[in-house]
Write a protein that holds these residues in place. Structure first.
Motif, PDB file in Angstrom:
ATOM      1  N   GLU A 169       1.020  -1.036   0.012  1.00 42.24           N
ATOM      2  CA  GLU A 169      -0.163   0.013  -0.072  1.00 42.24           C
ATOM      3  C   GLU A 169       0.918   1.554   0.223  1.00 42.24           C
ATOM      4  O   GLU A 169       0.698   2.245  -0.604  1.00 42.24           O
ATOM      5  CB  GLU A 169      -0.858  -0.140   1.161  1.00 42.24           C
ATOM      6  CG  GLU A 169      -1.967   0.932   1.226  1.00 42.24           C
ATOM      7  CD  GLU A 169      -2.552   1.102   2.379  1.00 42.24           C
ATOM      8  OE1 GLU A 169      -3.479   2.094   2.784  1.00 42.24           O
ATOM      9  OE2 GLU A 169      -2.410   0.486   3.331  1.00 42.24           O
ATOM     10  N   LYS A 170       2.180   1.291   0.589  1.00 42.43           N
ATOM     11  CA  LYS A 170       2.872   2.264   0.715  1.00 42.43           C
ATOM     12  C   LYS A 170       3.578   2.805  -0.437  1.00 42.43           C
ATOM     13  O   LYS A 170       3.518   3.714  -0.783  1.00 42.43           O
ATOM     14  CB  LYS A 170       3.933   1.943   1.891  1.00 42.43           C
ATOM     15  CG  LYS A 170       4.998   3.204   1.857  1.00 42.43           C
ATOM     16  CD  LYS A 170       5.975   2.734   3.089  1.00 42.43           C
ATOM     17  CE  LYS A 170       6.995   3.775   3.485  1.00 42.43           C
ATOM     18  NZ  LYS A 170       7.956   3.427   4.411  1.00 42.43           N
ATOM     19  N   ALA A 171       4.021   1.472  -1.218  1.00 42.49           N
ATOM     20  CA  ALA A 171       4.739   1.875  -2.460  1.00 42.49           C
ATOM     21  C   ALA A 171       3.660   2.291  -3.580  1.00 42.49           C
ATOM     22  O   ALA A 171       4.316   3.187  -4.345  1.00 42.49           O
ATOM     23  CB  ALA A 171       5.145   0.330  -2.954  1.00 42.49           C
ATOM     24  N   ARG A 172       2.357   1.775  -3.550  1.00 39.22           N
ATOM     25  CA  ARG A 172       1.456   2.410  -4.409  1.00 39.22           C
ATOM     26  C   ARG A 172       1.213   3.651  -4.178  1.00 39.22           C
ATOM     27  O   ARG A 172       0.927   4.733  -5.019  1.00 39.22           O
ATOM     28  CB  ARG A 172       0.063   1.552  -4.298  1.00 39.22           C
ATOM     29  CG  ARG A 172      -1.110   2.080  -5.358  1.00 39.22           C
ATOM     30  CD  ARG A 172      -2.420   1.508  -4.885  1.00 39.22           C
ATOM     31  NE  ARG A 172      -2.842   2.341  -3.779  1.00 39.22           N
ATOM     32  CZ  ARG A 172      -3.438   3.675  -3.878  1.00 39.22           C
ATOM     33  NH1 ARG A 172      -3.516   4.144  -5.149  1.00 39.22           N
ATOM     34  NH2 ARG A 172      -3.767   4.443  -2.805  1.00 39.22           N
ATOM     35  N   ALA A 173       1.109   4.180  -2.811  1.00 40.59           N
ATOM     36  CA  ALA A 173       0.680   5.439  -2.476  1.00 40.59           C
ATOM     37  C   ALA A 173       2.146   6.486  -2.835  1.00 40.59           C
ATOM     38  O   ALA A 173       1.853   7.510  -3.403  1.00 40.59           O
ATOM     39  CB  ALA A 173       0.879   5.715  -1.128  1.00 40.59           C
ATOM     40  N   LEU A 174       3.253   5.988  -2.879  1.00 43.91           N
ATOM     41  CA  LEU A 174       4.293   6.711  -3.367  1.00 43.91           C
ATOM     42  C   LEU A 174       4.514   6.862  -4.964  1.00 43.91           C
ATOM     43  O   LEU A 174       4.716   7.769  -5.377  1.00 43.91           O
ATOM     44  CB  LEU A 174       5.735   6.015  -2.779  1.00 43.91           C
ATOM     45  CG  LEU A 174       5.848   6.196  -1.235  1.00 43.91           C
ATOM     46  CD1 LEU A 174       7.158   5.597  -0.866  1.00 43.91           C
ATOM     47  CD2 LEU A 174       6.046   7.865  -0.873  1.00 43.91           C
ATOM     48  N   VAL A 175       3.860   5.952  -5.377  1.00 39.92           N
ATOM     49  CA  VAL A 175       3.605   5.973  -7.003  1.00 39.92           C
ATOM     50  C   VAL A 175       2.794   7.229  -7.067  1.00 39.92           C
ATOM     51  O   VAL A 175       3.078   8.033  -8.058  1.00 39.92           O
ATOM     52  CB  VAL A 175       3.314   4.763  -7.701  1.00 39.92           C
ATOM     53  CG1 VAL A 175       2.847   5.075  -9.079  1.00 39.92           C
ATOM     54  CG2 VAL A 175       4.216   3.805  -7.612  1.00 39.92           C
ATOM     55  N   MET A 176       1.679   7.380  -6.464  1.00 40.53           N
ATOM     56  CA  MET A 176       0.563   8.457  -6.905  1.00 40.53           C
ATOM     57  C   MET A 176       1.251   9.737  -6.303  1.00 40.53           C
ATOM     58  O   MET A 176       0.726  10.908  -6.716  1.00 40.53           O
ATOM     59  CB  MET A 176      -0.512   7.818  -6.125  1.00 40.53           C
ATOM     60  CG  MET A 176      -1.524   6.875  -6.820  1.00 40.53           C
ATOM     61  SD  MET A 176      -1.377   6.876  -8.395  1.00 40.53           S
ATOM     62  CE  MET A 176      -2.205   8.544  -8.738  1.00 40.53           C
ATOM     63  N   MET A 177       2.093   9.808  -5.381  1.00 42.27           N
ATOM     64  CA  MET A 177       2.575  11.055  -4.835  1.00 42.27           C
ATOM     65  C   MET A 177       3.374  11.730  -6.006  1.00 42.27           C
ATOM     66  O   MET A 177       3.081  13.032  -6.026  1.00 42.27           O
ATOM     67  CB  MET A 177       3.774  10.760  -3.817  1.00 42.27           C
ATOM     68  CG  MET A 177       4.204  12.239  -3.369  1.00 42.27           C
ATOM     69  SD  MET A 177       5.595  11.915  -2.167  1.00 42.27           S
ATOM     70  CE  MET A 177       6.972  11.335  -3.237  1.00 42.27           C
ATOM     71  N   VAL A 178       4.015  11.024  -7.022  1.00 39.48           N
ATOM     72  CA  VAL A 178       4.415  11.484  -8.301  1.00 39.48           C
ATOM     73  C   VAL A 178       3.414  11.761  -9.127  1.00 39.48           C
ATOM     74  O   VAL A 178       3.347  12.737 -10.054  1.00 39.48           O
ATOM     75  CB  VAL A 178       5.657  10.856  -8.721  1.00 39.48           C
ATOM     76  CG1 VAL A 178       6.187  11.408 -10.046  1.00 39.48           C
ATOM     77  CG2 VAL A 178       6.701  10.848  -7.586  1.00 39.48           C
ATOM     78  N   ASP A 179       2.572  10.658  -9.544  1.00 43.36           N
ATOM     79  CA  ASP A 179       1.924  10.769 -10.636  1.00 43.36           C
ATOM     80  C   ASP A 179       0.694  11.503 -10.569  1.00 43.36           C
ATOM     81  O   ASP A 179       0.089  11.830 -11.561  1.00 43.36           O
ATOM     82  CB  ASP A 179       1.280   8.859 -10.861  1.00 43.36           C
ATOM     83  CG  ASP A 179       2.361   8.159 -11.590  1.00 43.36           C
ATOM     84  OD1 ASP A 179       3.589   8.802 -11.559  1.00 43.36           O
ATOM     85  OD2 ASP A 179       2.180   7.117 -12.124  1.00 43.36           O
ATOM     86  N   ARG A 180       0.239  11.808  -9.273  1.00 44.73           N
ATOM     87  CA  ARG A 180      -0.817  12.805  -9.202  1.00 44.73           C
ATOM     88  C   ARG A 180      -0.315  14.225  -9.624  1.00 44.73           C
ATOM     89  O   ARG A 180      -1.281  14.988 -10.122  1.00 44.73           O
ATOM     90  CB  ARG A 180      -1.064  12.897  -7.543  1.00 44.73           C
ATOM     91  CG  ARG A 180      -2.139  14.093  -7.365  1.00 44.73           C
ATOM     92  CD  ARG A 180      -1.470  15.340  -6.736  1.00 44.73           C
ATOM     93  NE  ARG A 180      -2.472  16.125  -6.395  1.00 44.73           N
ATOM     94  CZ  ARG A 180      -3.097  17.166  -7.236  1.00 44.73           C
ATOM     95  NH1 ARG A 180      -2.858  17.223  -8.441  1.00 44.73           N
ATOM     96  NH2 ARG A 180      -3.717  18.141  -6.710  1.00 44.73           N
ATOM     97  N   LEU A 181       0.790  14.602  -9.764  1.00 45.17           N
ATOM     98  CA  LEU A 181       1.289  15.660 -10.174  1.00 45.17           C
ATOM     99  C   LEU A 181       1.646  15.567 -11.533  1.00 45.17           C
ATOM    100  O   LEU A 181       1.265  16.467 -12.269  1.00 45.17           O
ATOM    101  CB  LEU A 181       2.486  16.264  -9.465  1.00 45.17           C
ATOM    102  CG  LEU A 181       2.115  16.492  -7.925  1.00 45.17           C
ATOM    103  CD1 LEU A 181       3.653  16.891  -7.173  1.00 45.17           C
ATOM    104  CD2 LEU A 181       1.596  17.665  -7.888  1.00 45.17           C
ATOM    105  N   PHE A 182       2.251  14.437 -11.993  1.00 44.68           N
ATOM    106  CA  PHE A 182       2.515  14.351 -13.340  1.00 44.68           C
ATOM    107  C   PHE A 182       2.273  12.797 -13.725  1.00 44.68           C
ATOM    108  O   PHE A 182       2.918  11.957 -13.585  1.00 44.68           O
ATOM    109  CB  PHE A 182       4.259  14.442 -13.292  1.00 44.68           C
ATOM    110  CG  PHE A 182       4.752  15.527 -12.668  1.00 44.68           C
ATOM    111  CD1 PHE A 182       4.567  16.681 -13.153  1.00 44.68           C
ATOM    112  CD2 PHE A 182       5.300  15.277 -11.457  1.00 44.68           C
ATOM    113  CE1 PHE A 182       5.183  17.869 -12.522  1.00 44.68           C
ATOM    114  CE2 PHE A 182       5.851  16.440 -10.876  1.00 44.68           C
ATOM    115  CZ  PHE A 182       5.662  17.636 -11.352  1.00 44.68           C
ATOM    116  N   PRO A 183       1.113  12.770 -14.345  1.00 41.95           N
ATOM    117  CA  PRO A 183       0.360  11.181 -14.667  1.00 41.95           C
ATOM    118  C   PRO A 183       1.395  10.628 -15.360  1.00 41.95           C
ATOM    119  O   PRO A 183       1.810  11.148 -16.408  1.00 41.95           O
ATOM    120  CB  PRO A 183      -0.732  11.798 -15.189  1.00 41.95           C
ATOM    121  CG  PRO A 183      -1.118  13.301 -14.791  1.00 41.95           C
ATOM    122  CD  PRO A 183      -0.030  13.919 -14.669  1.00 41.95           C
TER     123      PRO A 183
END
Length: 240
Positions: free
Chosen positions: A125-139
């Protein structure tokens, strides 16, 4: 959809806007739109009687907020059991100069979100969240990056908080004076304030031939930051 059916956060003494209550909004659409058009928040909490307020990047998934920090953070070490917290976001839209000091003001849009923050312990869950930390800004950007190492994953903590209550407050009135003051020989005005993107500054150590990805076209010079962030959010979370 009728007014009674509009999805809204519950209102009580915690999140009720008491001053200028006519500026308050509790509906999901308004609160979420203001959250999605920003990237930096301030998170407030109390540990052992001492208040703290931490600025950090954040993002939203439905009615859940996420933010990140160092695993060594005092705040994060105290969140494993769930810590009452308040996350705030503010957009400054204008400075307002009136004919009296009392009516000098600002046009703004703000959100206060309340809930119980907790550390994400599950590594997947943490790894997925860290992906979205970047992809939320830069899809889609994470897919083209060097994979995160185990040490990097360990060094970064991610906090999540379900929004239990929230309120938005918006002032967009410009100059408002007492009626009798409009006859005074005092200059008054509204000064718009905008966060505008500048020209990109490529890293000086890029490999030869690397061009700026087309996926970054939304972050173009002269564009309003909140527009670029809202667009990125919609691309990462098309369902809203």
């Amino acid at each position: 959809m009728s007014e009674q059916q509009v999805a809204s956060y519950p209102v009580d003494d915690t999140n009720r806007v008491k001053r200028r209550h006519q500026r308050a909004h509790y509906d999901h659409a308004t609160v979420h739109a203001l959250l999605d058009s920003a990237a930096l928040c301030h998170v407030s909490y109390v540990i052992d009687g001492q208040p703290y307020c931490t600025p950090t990047l954040y993002w939203r998934e439905g009615t859940t907020l996420y933010w990140h920090g160092s695993s060594a953070s005092r705040m994060l070490r105290n969140l494993s059991e769930g810590q009452p917290a308040c996350l705030t976001v503010a957009h400054l839209d204008a400075l307002v100069l009136a004919r009296s000091a009392f009516h000098h003001s600002a046009d703004y849009r703000s959100v206060m979100a309340f809930g119980h923050a907790r550390l994400i312990e599950d590594q997947a869950e943490k790894a997925r969240a860290l992906v979205m930390m970047v992809d939320r800004l830069f899809p889609g950007r994470t897919a083209g990056l060097r994979p995160t190492t185990d040490q990097e994953l360990k060094a970064t903590a991610v906090v999540t908080m379900e929004i239990e209550k929230a309120s938005a407050k918006i002032r967009a009135a410009g100059v408002i004076d007492d009626e009798e003051d409009y006859a005074l020989p005092v200059y008054a005005e509204r000064i718009p304030v905008r966060s505008v993107l500048g020209a990109a500054e490529p890293c000086g150590r890029l490999m030869p031939g690397l061009a700026r990805p087309a996926t970054l076209s939304g972050f173009s010079a002269g564009r309003l930051l909140d527009e670029a962030l809202t667009e990125s959010y919609a691309m990462s979370y098309p369902a809203g």
